[in-house]
Design a protein around this motif. Structure first.
Motif, PDB file in Angstrom:
ATOM      1  N   ASN A  82       8.379  18.249  -1.258  1.00 13.30           N
ATOM      2  CA  ASN A  82       8.056  19.552  -0.667  1.00 13.30           C
ATOM      3  C   ASN A  82       7.340  20.467  -1.658  1.00 13.30           C
ATOM      4  O   ASN A  82       6.540  21.314  -1.261  1.00 13.30           O
ATOM      5  CB  ASN A  82       9.315  20.218  -0.128  1.00 13.30           C
ATOM      6  N   ALA A  83       7.620  20.290  -2.930  1.00 14.04           N
ATOM      7  CA  ALA A  83       6.946  21.120  -3.937  1.00 14.04           C
ATOM      8  C   ALA A  83       5.450  20.826  -3.984  1.00 14.04           C
ATOM      9  O   ALA A  83       4.644  21.712  -4.267  1.00 14.04           O
ATOM     10  CB  ALA A  83       7.568  20.879  -5.308  1.00 14.04           C
ATOM     11  N   LYS A  84       5.087  19.569  -3.683  1.00 12.04           N
ATOM     12  CA  LYS A  84       3.684  19.175  -3.665  1.00 12.04           C
ATOM     13  C   LYS A  84       3.099  19.197  -2.261  1.00 12.04           C
ATOM     14  O   LYS A  84       1.934  18.844  -2.067  1.00 12.04           O
ATOM     15  CB  LYS A  84       3.516  17.789  -4.278  1.00 12.04           C
ATOM     16  N   LEU A 105       0.847  -1.181   0.000  1.00  9.63           N
ATOM     17  CA  LEU A 105       0.000   0.000   0.000  1.00  9.63           C
ATOM     18  C   LEU A 105       0.884   1.233   0.000  1.00  9.63           C
ATOM     19  O   LEU A 105       2.008   1.191   0.515  1.00  9.63           O
ATOM     20  CB  LEU A 105      -0.906   0.046   1.237  1.00  9.63           C
ATOM     21  N   ARG A 106       0.351   2.301  -0.536  1.00  8.88           N
ATOM     22  CA  ARG A 106       1.057   3.583  -0.494  1.00  8.88           C
ATOM     23  C   ARG A 106       0.150   4.610   0.155  1.00  8.88           C
ATOM     24  O   ARG A 106      -0.919   4.909  -0.362  1.00  8.88           O
ATOM     25  CB  ARG A 106       1.426   4.040  -1.896  1.00  8.88           C
ATOM     26  N   LEU A 107       0.610   5.113   1.280  1.00  7.98           N
ATOM     27  CA  LEU A 107      -0.123   6.162   1.982  1.00  7.98           C
ATOM     28  C   LEU A 107       0.404   7.521   1.564  1.00  7.98           C
ATOM     29  O   LEU A 107       1.608   7.692   1.349  1.00  7.98           O
ATOM     30  CB  LEU A 107       0.010   6.014   3.486  1.00  7.98           C
ATOM     31  N   SER A 108      -0.501   8.475   1.463  1.00  6.82           N
ATOM     32  CA  SER A 108      -0.125   9.848   1.168  1.00  6.82           C
ATOM     33  C   SER A 108      -0.622  10.752   2.279  1.00  6.82           C
ATOM     34  O   SER A 108      -1.656  10.479   2.898  1.00  6.82           O
ATOM     35  CB  SER A 108      -0.722  10.312  -0.163  1.00  6.82           C
ATOM     36  N   CYS A 109       0.104  11.824   2.504  1.00 12.62           N
ATOM     37  CA  CYS A 109      -0.288  12.831   3.488  1.00 12.62           C
ATOM     38  C   CYS A 109      -0.110  14.183   2.821  1.00 12.62           C
ATOM     39  O   CYS A 109       1.023  14.605   2.562  1.00 12.62           O
ATOM     40  CB  CYS A 109       0.560  12.718   4.740  1.00 12.62           C
ATOM     41  N   ALA A 110      -1.228  14.825   2.553  1.00 12.02           N
ATOM     42  CA  ALA A 110      -1.201  16.126   1.905  1.00 12.02           C
ATOM     43  C   ALA A 110      -1.430  17.220   2.939  1.00 12.02           C
ATOM     44  O   ALA A 110      -2.304  17.102   3.803  1.00 12.02           O
ATOM     45  CB  ALA A 110      -2.284  16.195   0.831  1.00 12.02           C
ATOM     46  N   ALA A 111      -0.630  18.265   2.832  1.00 11.03           N
ATOM     47  CA  ALA A 111      -0.710  19.352   3.800  1.00 11.03           C
ATOM     48  C   ALA A 111      -1.274  20.606   3.164  1.00 11.03           C
ATOM     49  O   ALA A 111      -1.063  20.865   1.982  1.00 11.03           O
ATOM     50  CB  ALA A 111       0.658  19.638   4.376  1.00 11.03           C
ATOM     51  N   SER A 112      -1.949  21.369   3.968  1.00 12.22           N
ATOM     52  CA  SER A 112      -2.419  22.683   3.546  1.00 12.22           C
ATOM     53  C   SER A 112      -2.238  23.645   4.707  1.00 12.22           C
ATOM     54  O   SER A 112      -2.034  23.240   5.852  1.00 12.22           O
ATOM     55  CB  SER A 112      -3.888  22.634   3.121  1.00 12.22           C
ATOM     56  N   GLY A 113      -2.270  24.903   4.398  1.00  5.97           N
ATOM     57  CA  GLY A 113      -2.131  25.912   5.437  1.00  5.97           C
ATOM     58  C   GLY A 113      -0.744  26.519   5.473  1.00  5.97           C
ATOM     59  O   GLY A 113      -0.583  27.719   5.611  1.00  5.97           O
ATOM     60  N   ARG A 114       0.267  25.643   5.406  1.00  6.32           N
ATOM     61  CA  ARG A 114       1.638  26.113   5.395  1.00  6.32           C
ATOM     62  C   ARG A 114       2.479  25.146   4.580  1.00  6.32           C
ATOM     63  O   ARG A 114       2.132  23.966   4.461  1.00  6.32           O
ATOM     64  CB  ARG A 114       2.211  26.206   6.809  1.00  6.32           C
ATOM     65  N   THR A 115       3.581  25.623   4.054  1.00  6.31           N
ATOM     66  CA  THR A 115       4.481  24.738   3.345  1.00  6.31           C
ATOM     67  C   THR A 115       5.149  23.777   4.334  1.00  6.31           C
ATOM     68  O   THR A 115       5.487  24.150   5.456  1.00  6.31           O
ATOM     69  CB  THR A 115       5.560  25.533   2.599  1.00  6.31           C
ATOM     70  N   LEU A 116       5.340  22.553   3.892  1.00  9.59           N
ATOM     71  CA  LEU A 116       5.960  21.547   4.747  1.00  9.59           C
ATOM     72  C   LEU A 116       7.475  21.578   4.714  1.00  9.59           C
ATOM     73  O   LEU A 116       8.120  20.772   5.389  1.00  9.59           O
ATOM     74  CB  LEU A 116       5.487  20.159   4.337  1.00  9.59           C
ATOM     75  N   SER A 117       8.028  22.471   3.949  1.00 10.70           N
ATOM     76  CA  SER A 117       9.464  22.407   3.694  1.00 10.70           C
ATOM     77  C   SER A 117      10.324  22.603   4.935  1.00 10.70           C
ATOM     78  O   SER A 117      11.507  22.292   4.910  1.00 10.70           O
ATOM     79  CB  SER A 117       9.865  23.430   2.631  1.00 10.70           C
ATOM     80  N   ARG A 118       9.765  23.117   6.024  1.00  9.58           N
ATOM     81  CA  ARG A 118      10.537  23.279   7.256  1.00  9.58           C
ATOM     82  C   ARG A 118       9.975  22.431   8.391  1.00  9.58           C
ATOM     83  O   ARG A 118      10.204  22.728   9.563  1.00  9.58           O
ATOM     84  CB  ARG A 118      10.571  24.747   7.662  1.00  9.58           C
ATOM     85  N   TYR A 119       9.278  21.357   8.058  1.00  7.27           N
ATOM     86  CA  TYR A 119       8.700  20.491   9.065  1.00  7.27           C
ATOM     87  C   TYR A 119       9.279  19.086   8.962  1.00  7.27           C
ATOM     88  O   TYR A 119       9.421  18.540   7.868  1.00  7.27           O
ATOM     89  CB  TYR A 119       7.180  20.393   8.904  1.00  7.27           C
ATOM     90  N   THR A 120       9.605  18.517  10.100  1.00 10.08           N
ATOM     91  CA  THR A 120       9.822  17.086  10.155  1.00 10.08           C
ATOM     92  C   THR A 120       8.463  16.414   9.985  1.00 10.08           C
ATOM     93  O   THR A 120       7.483  16.826  10.603  1.00 10.08           O
ATOM     94  CB  THR A 120      10.425  16.666  11.512  1.00 10.08           C
ATOM     95  N   MET A 121       8.411  15.395   9.174  1.00  9.30           N
ATOM     96  CA  MET A 121       7.165  14.674   8.935  1.00  9.30           C
ATOM     97  C   MET A 121       7.315  13.241   9.431  1.00  9.30           C
ATOM     98  O   MET A 121       8.405  12.652   9.374  1.00  9.30           O
ATOM     99  CB  MET A 121       6.816  14.670   7.452  1.00  9.30           C
ATOM    100  N   ALA A 122       6.222  12.695   9.893  1.00  6.09           N
ATOM    101  CA  ALA A 122       6.280  11.344  10.443  1.00  6.09           C
ATOM    102  C   ALA A 122       4.957  10.619  10.227  1.00  6.09           C
ATOM    103  O   ALA A 122       3.922  11.243  10.006  1.00  6.09           O
ATOM    104  CB  ALA A 122       6.601  11.401  11.937  1.00  6.09           C
ATOM    105  N   TRP A 123       5.049   9.303  10.316  1.00  6.66           N
ATOM    106  CA  TRP A 123       3.864   8.450  10.356  1.00  6.66           C
ATOM    107  C   TRP A 123       3.898   7.682  11.675  1.00  6.66           C
ATOM    108  O   TRP A 123       4.922   7.088  12.029  1.00  6.66           O
ATOM    109  CB  TRP A 123       3.840   7.462   9.201  1.00  6.66           C
TER     110      TRP A 123
END
Length: 125
Positions: free
Chosen positions: A74-76, A18-36
């Motif tokens: 990060n672009a998406k 399976l492939r999970l996706s996590c889409a963000a809105s509100g702010r760019t994710l480029s300066r965030y650590t991301m996790a599952w």
């Protein structure tokens, strides 16, 4: 504020992918650590994998090493969790989370202020 929306969960047989996706809105994710994270019934929420904002550093819990791959675009404003060779013990609700303030990977659950609503992954034997 960061809003996170997960997708891609479902039912799959053991050994499948399976492939999970996590889409963000509100702010760019480029300066965030991301996790599952994931939480199975009757168990505590656990960190599965995390990636630094640059993508240069990653963390995987031992039980998924070699089977799961976390990546980010990060672009998406999106992160992806590719899950291969799935096992019944991978069954859980999977949550995407974001943390700011670190250029590395963040391993402490309490440091993640932003969470998605979760997506169910069920692996049948």
């Amino acid at each position: 504020q960061v809003q996170l929306v997960e997708s891609g969960g479902g039912l799959v047989q053991a050994g499948g992918s399976l492939r999970l996706s996590c889409a963000a809105s509100g702010r760019t994710l480029s300066r965030y650590t991301m996790a599952w994270f994931r939480q199975a019934p009757g168990k505590e929420r656990e960190l599965v994998t995390a990636i630094s904002w640059s993508g240069s550093m990653t963390y995987y819990v031992d039980s998924v090493k070699g089977r799961f791959t976390l990546s980010r675009d990060n672009a998406k404003n999106t992160v992806y969790l590719q899950m291969n060779s799935l096992k019944p013990e991978d069954t859980a609700v999977y949550y995407c989370a974001a943390a700011s303030g670190s250029s590395g990977v963040v391993l402490t659950t309490a440091l993640y202020p932003y969470w998605g609503q979760g997506t169910q992954v069920t692996v049948s034997s």
